[in-house]
Design a protein around this motif. Structure first.
Motif, PDB file in Angstrom:
ATOM      1  N   LYS A   1       0.839  -1.208   0.000  1.00 61.47           N
ATOM      2  CA  LYS A   1       0.000   0.000   0.000  1.00 61.47           C
ATOM      3  C   LYS A   1       0.867   1.249   0.000  1.00 61.47           C
ATOM      4  O   LYS A   1       1.716   1.411   0.895  1.00 61.47           O
TER       5      LYS A   1
ATOM      6  N   VAL B   1      -3.311   0.178  -3.832  1.00 62.82           N
ATOM      7  CA  VAL B   1      -3.136  -1.124  -3.182  1.00 62.82           C
ATOM      8  C   VAL B   1      -2.795  -2.187  -4.227  1.00 62.82           C
ATOM      9  O   VAL B   1      -3.493  -2.309  -5.234  1.00 62.82           O
TER      10      VAL B   1
ATOM     11  N   GLU C   1       1.583  -5.329   4.098  1.00 72.45           N
ATOM     12  CA  GLU C   1       0.784  -5.989   5.134  1.00 72.45           C
ATOM     13  C   GLU C   1       0.304  -7.373   4.758  1.00 72.45           C
ATOM     14  O   GLU C   1       0.265  -7.767   3.590  1.00 72.45           O
ATOM     15  N   GLU C   2      -0.062  -8.070   5.805  1.00 69.94           N
ATOM     16  CA  GLU C   2      -0.589  -9.436   5.737  1.00 69.94           C
ATOM     17  C   GLU C   2      -1.854  -9.468   4.878  1.00 69.94           C
ATOM     18  O   GLU C   2      -2.692  -8.571   4.958  1.00 69.94           O
TER      19      GLU C   2
ATOM     20  N   LEU D   1      -5.413 -10.691   4.203  1.00 64.53           N
ATOM     21  CA  LEU D   1      -6.526 -11.218   4.999  1.00 64.53           C
ATOM     22  C   LEU D   1      -7.586 -11.797   4.070  1.00 64.53           C
ATOM     23  O   LEU D   1      -7.675 -11.410   2.905  1.00 64.53           O
TER      24      LEU D   1
ATOM     25  N   GLU E   1     -16.094  -8.693   2.690  1.00 62.84           N
ATOM     26  CA  GLU E   1     -15.834  -7.275   2.980  1.00 62.84           C
ATOM     27  C   GLU E   1     -17.142  -6.547   3.254  1.00 62.84           C
ATOM     28  O   GLU E   1     -18.163  -6.829   2.634  1.00 62.84           O
TER      29      GLU E   1
ATOM     30  N   LYS F   1     -15.705  -3.957  -6.371  1.00 61.47           N
ATOM     31  CA  LYS F   1     -14.598  -3.110  -6.852  1.00 61.47           C
ATOM     32  C   LYS F   1     -14.058  -3.505  -8.215  1.00 61.47           C
ATOM     33  O   LYS F   1     -13.542  -2.656  -8.936  1.00 61.47           O
TER      34      LYS F   1
ATOM     35  N   GLU G   1      -9.272  -0.527   5.731  1.00 60.26           N
ATOM     36  CA  GLU G   1      -8.926   0.884   5.520  1.00 60.26           C
ATOM     37  C   GLU G   1      -9.934   1.783   6.203  1.00 60.26           C
ATOM     38  O   GLU G   1     -11.077   1.392   6.434  1.00 60.26           O
TER      39      GLU G   1
END
Ligand code: AMP
Ligand code: GLY
Length: 431
Positions: free
Chosen positions: A144, A154, A186-187, A189, A193, A215, A284
């Protein structure tokens, strides 16, 4: 009162249509607005990021209240500039808008206050980031850019080669400009959502009806990421039990954390959540209404939006009435062929009148349109958001697509499966 809304997309059109229902507003302006918004408000060609231009217009025209909708003027401090001239505005101060403006800030806030989010590391240089990827990372992994990047900052990478190329693109080639001066790795996930928009004045937090964005550009979540191709509300994955956990572990702790940091957040705080096997986590924060989430959330709001906004500004949200209908809404975005890459503009729109389409419970929000004399033409990638509202989600989906069918312009396209994932989740719940 004379009110101005700053911004010019589908979200702003939805805010304006709702504000128009308020008896207290006598005149409504939109800066800069767009073709379709000009049917509902007086559009003034001042860009949302032209802070001096907005402030001068507000002063010269006796505007008494301003709604700042997009992220960039909030992060640039428009609400503070308006406060300096004594004009109240809906939206966070610059100090609070950093919750969206810097991913490094938001990740560190969550870590400091124990708010659940993906594990992460922060980097100031490409070689350190690549070293980390080579020796410590587990794939897939998420890159990110720190700053604002039009919702595109992202990258999800499946292996080292892809991730190293991503780091180079963000930090060296500056594909998102200065947003890539720092980055978060980052990890990855997994889980459904959920988008939750919440009104907050720093004392009270009032979540709105939950929603789900779509999206990717194409059906079945294929194709590139976009600004959002459609939304539904409410989100069936967001059960009352999960809502309670989110309130206790995420929403209230975030409000308190911002207060403790001396960055009290007033406005609409957007929680992008993932319901992971270990519980809900923050993907986010946004410092504003979501687009196209607003196009399904506000049509379900039964209370007066302007009264709520003023209550937020005056820190008396606790007294405000905020009530949503028990029905459902679906918004289908109609886009220009080629979006989110190259697309044509200036195409004449057919099937639309100033009132939208002649269907009950269908509203057309304009995102990228322009008036050329009496003609309405396309002027952006996402052109329209067509929202259907009904008692149930399946009826709302049907209405939205009935609306879409009436409209055409050269090269237009939309996803044909908006809401299908939510319908399937509903059916599993009922079964
Ligand atoms: P954002 O621009 O932060 O909303 O991210 C865009 C999309 O990337 C999100 O809606 C998620 O689908 C995905 N994403 C972001 N962060 C993660 C993560 N840590 N794990 C998995 N997917 C993510
Ligand atoms: N729909 C996602 C956003 O507004 O950022």
């Amino acid at each position: 009162m004379k009110v101005a809304v700053v911004g010019g997309g589908g979200r702003e059109h939805a805010i304006i249509k709702k504000l128009k229902q308020s008896a207290e507003i006598t005149e409504l302006f939109c800066l800069p607005g767009n073709g379709g918004i000009s049917y509902d408000a007086t559009c003034v060609p001042i860009k949302a990021t032209d802070l001096d231009g907005v402030v001068d217009f507000v002063k010269e025209n006796g505007i008494e209240y301003v709604v700042v909708a997009p992220d960039d003027p909030l992060v640039l401090g428009l609400v503070d500039r308006l406060a300096e001239i004594g004009v109240p505005a809906f939206g966070p101060s610059q100090k609070a808008a950093i919750i969206e403006g810097s991913k490094v800030f938001s990740k560190e806030l969550m870590k400091k206050y124990g708010i659940p989010t993906a594990q992460y590391a922060v980097f100031d240089s490409a070689h350190e980031a690549v070293d980390y990827l080579r020796h410590e990372a587990r794939f897939p992994i998420v890159l990110k850019a720190d700053g604002l990047a039009l919702g595109k900052g992202v990258l999800i990478c499946d292996n080292f080669v892809q991730a190293a190329a991503g780091v180079k693109a963000i930090m060296e080639d500056k594909m998102f400009g200065s947003a890539g001066n720092q980055m978060v790795i980052e990890e990855f996930l997994t889980g459904p959502e959920v988008s939750v928009l919440a009104f907050t004045d720093g004392k009270t937090m009032v979540p709105m009806v939950s929603s789900m964005d779509h999206k990717r550009a194409l059906d079945d979540d294929e194709g590139p990421n976009t600004g959002g191709m459609g939304t539904i509300a409410p989100n069936p994955y967001y059960t009352p039990e999960i809502a309670k956990i989110c309130m206790e572990t995420i929403f209230l702790p975030t409000m308190a954390a911002m207060n403790t940091e001396g960055r009290t957040f007033k406005g609409c705080l957007y929680f992008g959540l993932m319901l992971t096997p270990d519980g809900p986590k923050v993907i986010e924060y946004n410092c504003r209404f979501g687009d196209p989430e607003t196009q399904v959330v506000l049509p379900l709001l039964e209370s007066d939006l302007f009264s709520i906004m003023r209550a937020v500004t005056e820190e008396r949200l606790g007294e405000a009435e905020v009530h949503f209908s028990s029905g459902a809404a679906t918004c289908v975005v109609v886009a220009s062929g080629g979006y989110p890459q190259q697309y044509k503009t200036g195409c004449e729109m057919r099937g639309l009148t100033k009132g939208g389409v002649a269907l009950c419970d269908v509203t057309v929000y304009h995102a990228g349109t322009k008036c050329e004399g009496e003609r309405l033409v396309t002027a952006g990638g996402r052109v329209l958001g067509v929202t259907g509202t009904a008692e149930t989600l399946d009826q709302a989906i049907e209405k939205a697509y009935q609306g879409v069918k009436q409209i055409s312009f050269e090269g237009h396209f939309c996803r044909s499966d908006i809401g299908q994932k939510a319908l399937a989740a509903n059916q599993r719940k009922d079964g």
